[in-house]
Design a protein around this motif. Structure first.
Motif, PDB file in Angstrom:
ATOM      1  N   MET A  72       0.836  -1.194   0.000  1.00 45.43           N
ATOM      2  CA  MET A  72       0.000   0.000   0.000  1.00 45.43           C
ATOM      3  C   MET A  72       0.873   1.246   0.000  1.00 45.43           C
ATOM      4  O   MET A  72       1.967   1.261   0.576  1.00 45.43           O
ATOM      5  CB  MET A  72      -0.877   0.020   1.262  1.00 45.43           C
ATOM      6  CG  MET A  72      -1.676  -1.243   1.495  1.00 45.43           C
ATOM      7  SD  MET A  72      -3.117  -1.364   0.436  1.00 45.43           S
ATOM      8  CE  MET A  72      -4.256  -0.283   1.294  1.00 45.43           C
ATOM      9  N   LEU A  73       0.398   2.279  -0.650  1.00 45.52           N
ATOM     10  CA  LEU A  73       1.034   3.591  -0.528  1.00 45.52           C
ATOM     11  C   LEU A  73       0.932   4.039   0.925  1.00 45.52           C
ATOM     12  O   LEU A  73      -0.086   3.818   1.578  1.00 45.52           O
ATOM     13  CB  LEU A  73       0.332   4.602  -1.426  1.00 45.52           C
ATOM     14  CG  LEU A  73       0.438   4.341  -2.932  1.00 45.52           C
ATOM     15  CD1 LEU A  73      -0.620   5.136  -3.678  1.00 45.52           C
ATOM     16  CD2 LEU A  73       1.814   4.682  -3.434  1.00 45.52           C
ATOM     17  N   ARG A  74       1.974   4.668   1.413  1.00 44.91           N
ATOM     18  CA  ARG A  74       1.994   5.009   2.840  1.00 44.91           C
ATOM     19  C   ARG A  74       2.798   6.275   3.073  1.00 44.91           C
ATOM     20  O   ARG A  74       3.801   6.526   2.415  1.00 44.91           O
ATOM     21  CB  ARG A  74       2.613   3.839   3.626  1.00 44.91           C
ATOM     22  CG  ARG A  74       2.728   4.067   5.134  1.00 44.91           C
ATOM     23  CD  ARG A  74       3.392   2.876   5.782  1.00 44.91           C
ATOM     24  NE  ARG A  74       3.655   3.119   7.194  1.00 44.91           N
ATOM     25  CZ  ARG A  74       3.054   2.519   8.196  1.00 44.91           C
ATOM     26  NH1 ARG A  74       2.126   1.632   7.956  1.00 44.91           N
ATOM     27  NH2 ARG A  74       3.357   2.797   9.444  1.00 44.91           N
ATOM     28  N   ASP A  75       2.352   7.071   4.033  1.00 47.38           N
ATOM     29  CA  ASP A  75       3.161   8.194   4.501  1.00 47.38           C
ATOM     30  C   ASP A  75       2.756   8.514   5.939  1.00 47.38           C
ATOM     31  O   ASP A  75       1.638   8.219   6.375  1.00 47.38           O
ATOM     32  CB  ASP A  75       2.993   9.433   3.621  1.00 47.38           C
ATOM     33  CG  ASP A  75       4.171  10.394   3.782  1.00 47.38           C
ATOM     34  OD1 ASP A  75       5.151  10.025   4.469  1.00 47.38           O
ATOM     35  OD2 ASP A  75       4.124  11.510   3.235  1.00 47.38           O
ATOM     36  N   THR A  83      -2.575   5.317   4.689  1.00 45.94           N
ATOM     37  CA  THR A  83      -2.324   4.278   3.691  1.00 45.94           C
ATOM     38  C   THR A  83      -3.396   4.363   2.623  1.00 45.94           C
ATOM     39  O   THR A  83      -4.532   4.768   2.875  1.00 45.94           O
ATOM     40  CB  THR A  83      -2.338   2.868   4.312  1.00 45.94           C
ATOM     41  OG1 THR A  83      -3.598   2.658   4.967  1.00 45.94           O
ATOM     42  CG2 THR A  83      -1.216   2.693   5.311  1.00 45.94           C
ATOM     43  N   GLY A  84      -3.023   3.989   1.431  1.00 43.51           N
ATOM     44  CA  GLY A  84      -3.967   3.990   0.313  1.00 43.51           C
ATOM     45  C   GLY A  84      -3.439   3.079  -0.773  1.00 43.51           C
ATOM     46  O   GLY A  84      -2.334   2.549  -0.685  1.00 43.51           O
ATOM     47  N   SER A  94      -6.208   5.867  -4.751  1.00 42.84           N
ATOM     48  CA  SER A  94      -7.610   6.186  -5.028  1.00 42.84           C
ATOM     49  C   SER A  94      -8.242   6.705  -3.739  1.00 42.84           C
ATOM     50  O   SER A  94      -8.016   6.150  -2.657  1.00 42.84           O
ATOM     51  CB  SER A  94      -8.352   4.946  -5.531  1.00 42.84           C
ATOM     52  OG  SER A  94      -8.234   3.886  -4.613  1.00 42.84           O
ATOM     53  N   PRO A  95      -9.033   7.785  -3.810  1.00 37.49           N
ATOM     54  CA  PRO A  95      -9.560   8.441  -2.594  1.00 37.49           C
ATOM     55  C   PRO A  95     -10.313   7.506  -1.659  1.00 37.49           C
ATOM     56  O   PRO A  95     -10.178   7.602  -0.441  1.00 37.49           O
ATOM     57  CB  PRO A  95     -10.483   9.526  -3.160  1.00 37.49           C
ATOM     58  CG  PRO A  95      -9.941   9.816  -4.521  1.00 37.49           C
ATOM     59  CD  PRO A  95      -9.422   8.496  -5.037  1.00 37.49           C
ATOM     60  N   LEU A 103      -2.665  10.628  -1.476  1.00 29.06           N
ATOM     61  CA  LEU A 103      -3.520  10.940  -2.623  1.00 29.06           C
ATOM     62  C   LEU A 103      -2.667  11.447  -3.782  1.00 29.06           C
ATOM     63  O   LEU A 103      -2.852  11.056  -4.942  1.00 29.06           O
ATOM     64  CB  LEU A 103      -4.564  11.988  -2.228  1.00 29.06           C
ATOM     65  CG  LEU A 103      -5.610  12.347  -3.292  1.00 29.06           C
ATOM     66  CD1 LEU A 103      -6.505  11.151  -3.581  1.00 29.06           C
ATOM     67  CD2 LEU A 103      -6.448  13.537  -2.836  1.00 29.06           C
ATOM     68  N   GLU A 104      -1.694  12.312  -3.466  1.00 21.67           N
ATOM     69  CA  GLU A 104      -0.809  12.863  -4.497  1.00 21.67           C
ATOM     70  C   GLU A 104       0.124  11.805  -5.070  1.00 21.67           C
ATOM     71  O   GLU A 104       0.625  11.941  -6.183  1.00 21.67           O
ATOM     72  CB  GLU A 104      -0.007  14.029  -3.918  1.00 21.67           C
ATOM     73  CG  GLU A 104      -0.860  15.261  -3.644  1.00 21.67           C
ATOM     74  CD  GLU A 104      -0.086  16.384  -2.968  1.00 21.67           C
ATOM     75  OE1 GLU A 104       1.049  16.119  -2.492  1.00 21.67           O
ATOM     76  OE2 GLU A 104      -0.609  17.519  -2.919  1.00 21.67           O
TER      77      GLU A 104
END
Length: 714
Positions: free
Chosen positions: A499-502, A555-556, A533-534, A528-529
């Motif tokens: 997952m995308l994470r920051d 996470t996204g 996906s929102p 998101l950037e």
């Protein structure tokens, strides 16, 4: 068919997998030697293994493969620091007045030793912002460039509140093609010295990492893919290649992080100890409440603001050799068959092994102690490993990746039995016991450090060597275990599914709900950037009132929702059975409490015997599973409450009042878990009522007033 590509850069091999985005089926696997010595470095191997996957698509006649995601782990940042292959760093500190006095001290970072006798060299300059400092920058940067400074750090005491001056320095560096980073990019916390130190370490690997990122991206683009290129972060998530160019230090422990990503998304572990076992070593990490254990990275003895997995490495794995002392087994490891350049007995044909075997002692590297090997009449040598012992004892099944040649193994253990004057089974058990005890010590430390003793935990194995280590280890520790499907390429799978994470963290004294919402929004905006996906974005908020730190972890995912993708409803009876099995109780001891249609809540009661089994006491916990029966959360001694969404605020106030404790320090408000729709929100680290109400409101804002929400007080 939409595909996700994961590439794991290991020390010896680079693996790649293609995963069907809709079914998680592995469509293709490819492997190539890791290209450490190539002109392009490891980037050459990443591109090569990716091209092999594309060739496999043609051979398998996969119709219209659409690659929507490419992610890879990397050993480069770790190796650069371990080997001292770093650039010199210039530090430009700016401030004025009393702040300037402190900045001169805090930002003036001396050379940092990152490996024995290998240092990050630094050059420090201070500019007083009360003068015309901006006009001096161009010449200053040019001078640093001429003196072989590879990267520049911009440092100002309160840049976390206003980064404009550090950004100005970065822009001036860009105009002269000098890589740079600002301390504000390292953390949102105050404390210039640690921010500056973190930035210096980050800057020292920035030029090399950017060069590799550019070569990797160029190579993949030439291979005809426009999919976003992601890089594994050290906390188990992924980040865009653009973000990696800014903060390459986040890729430390990228390899173990890929395995953890698989444990969280592919295996969907909740409370477990994850062991990724290769041929030489095992990386051990804790998963608690569905999140990996994270700590501040320590580099060369220096604590930084960068977060990384708390991954602990032990020199025991599938290829570990047996160390001898005076003809007896002393210990197992740390040398492996790979380092010694010897074949495993397990993977040697009986005809190649021969009949006339004798035990010999070898030293893999000059100065090593003696290790066990066997030699045939032709002088050919083979080594006995943990994989051989586990195969002999029957712990590795025929369908497992590490299953060996039983005829060869039996022949060698007969020789060992004669040599050690004990049964072959005893020899094999002694090998496995001495290997296991080293890992057990680390696992016990992790259980203590992360307070897992009150939870029902299991061991999860990944990596090609897990078949040899984890089943025997689980028996020794009397714990349940699970070996990951396709364990030998688990890190590549983790990269594909990560997952995308920051993480955003700031120092805020007595944070108000609006402060928390601001940080929450900042973390959400970041992923998101990156391309998330929102509707996939989730944000976990932690409030450390003692250190005045608010932390938001977002996470996204890109066209992928790990929590729901493979969940199929197994039905109420099977869910109860699975919960009972997980906690080793009878199904009559599992009581269904409620569900949200996606999540199912149970009360589990067990008995604990005390005082020589004369007395019994009851223990209860609340368990939450998904529709498939997989455990999502366990709360020992948890107390269950329910409410409608419309009445949630008043219910929360009543729950907090009921569980509030009073002591010398005043009232202590204990948090709880909020369960609504398909999400479990952990509010146990938030102690302020207004903060909890604000976060809870955000979690249920899309529900109808009559929808049910549930709470589990700790």
């Amino acid at each position: 068919m939409k595909l996700r590509i994961g590439i794991d850069v290991g020390g010896t091999f680079t693996h790649a997998v293609a995963v069907n985005n809709s079914t998680l089926e592995i469509i293709s696997v490819a492997v190539t030697p890791t290209t450490h010595s190539a002109k392009e470095g490891v980037a050459a191997g990443v591109v090569k293994v990716f091209e092999k996957l594309l060739e496999n698509f043609s051979k398998k006649e996969i119709d219209s493969p659409e690659i929507i995601f490419v992610a890879h782990s990397t050993t480069q940042a770790t190796n650069a620091l371990l080997e001292g292959d770093v650039s010199s760093v210039g530090i430009i500190a700016i401030a004025t007045g009393l702040e300037g006095v402190k900045a001169k001290s805090d930002a003036n970072i001396p050379p940092i030793e990152v490996a024995p006798s290998r240092f990050i060299k630094t050059e420090f300059v201070y500019l007083d912002t009360s003068s015309e400092w901006k006009s001096k920058l161009a010449q200053l940067i040019s001078g640093m460039k001429e003196s072989a400074i590879g990267c520049i750090v911009a440092a100002e005491p309160f840049s976390v509140d206003d980064p404009s001056n550090e950004l100005f320095i970065k822009q001036c560096c860009l105009e002269q093609s000098v890589p740079s980073c600002g301390t504000f990019e390292m953390s949102g916390l105050y404390g210039l010295r640690m921010r500056a130190k973190t930035a210096v370490i980050n800057a020292s690997i920035l030029p090399k990492m950017v060069e590799t990122a550019n070569m990797t991206e160029k190579g993949l683009r030439q291979s005809s893919t426009d999919a976003p290129l992601m890089v594994m972060r050290s906390d188990g998530g992924v980040m865009s290649v653009d973000e990696m160019r800014r903060r390459p230090l986040l890729t430390l422990l990228s390899g173990p992080a890929a395995g953890i990503a698989a444990a969280l998304t592919y295996i969907r572990a909740t409370d477990a100890v994850f062991l990724e076992t290769g041929g030489t070593s095992t990386d051990i990490t804790v998963i608690k409440g569905g999140r990996a254990a994270i700590r501040s990275a320590v580099i060369g003895g220096h604590t930084t603001y960068m977060k990384t997995l708390d991954s602990r490495t032990v020199g025991i794995a599938g290829g570990s050799m047996i160390q001898l002392d005076a003809g007896k087994i002393k210990t197992v490891g740390p040398r492996s068959a790979h380092i010694a350049g010897l074949k495993y007995v397990s993977f040697t044909k009986k005809t190649e092994l021969g009949d006339r075997l004798k035990v010999i002692e070898v030293k893999p590297i000059e100065g090593d102690p003696c290790y066990l090997a066997v030699e045939n009449e032709n002088g050919d040598r083979f080594t006995v490993t943990t994989t051989c012992a586990a195969n002999f004892l029957g712990f590795i099944k025929q369908e497992d990746y590490a299953f060996g040649n039983s005829e060869s193994i039996a022949a060698v253990f007969k020789v060992l039995s004669d040599y050690f004057a004990k049964s072959a089974e005893d020899v094999a058990c002694e090998i496995m016991d001495k290997a296991s005890e080293q890992i057990v010590a680390v696992i016990k430390d992790l259980i203590k450090d992360y307070e897992l003793s009150g939870l029902s935990i299991r061991l999860i194995g990944g990596g090609g060597g897990c078949y040899a280590i984890v089943p025997y280890l689980a028996r020794s520790m009397k714990l349940d275990y699970e070996l990951a499907k396709n364990a030998e390429v688990i890190s590549a799978i983790g990269a594909a599914m990560a997952m995308l994470r920051d993480t955003v963290e700031k120092n805020i004294f007595n944070p108000k709900p609006q402060d928390i919402e601001l940080i929450r929004s900042e973390a959400s905006k970041s992923v998101l950037e990156m391309g998330a996906s929102p509707d996939s974005i989730e944000v976990h908020v932690e409030v450390d009132s003692q250190k005045n730190i608010v932390r938001a972890i977002a996470t996204g995912s890109i066209e992928f929702k790990s929590q729901d993708l493979l969940v199929s409803d197994v039905g109420p009876e099977e869910r109860v059975n699975q919960v009972a099995v997980y906690f080793s109780v009878k199904k009559e001891q599992v009581e269904f409490l409620a569900d949200t249609s996606s999540l199912f809540i149970y009360k589990v009661t067990s008995e604990e015997k005390k005082f020589f089994n004369l007395f019994k006491s009851k223990k209860t916990l609340i368990a939450v599973s998904d529709a498939k029966g997989s455990l999502k959360q366990q709360i020992p001694a948890g107390v269950f409450y329910s409410s409608s969404s419309g009445e949630a605020a008043s219910a929360i106030k009543a729950i907090m009042e009921k569980h509030r404790e009073y002591g010398d320090a005043g009232a202590i408000t204990k948090g709880f878990f909020l369960i609504a729709s398909h999400r479990i929100t952990d509010l146990t680290s938030v102690g302020d009522e207004a903060q909890i109400l604000s976060l809870a409101a955000k979690e249920i804002e899309l529900l109808k007033d009559e929808d049910k929400v549930y709470f589990i007080a700790v």
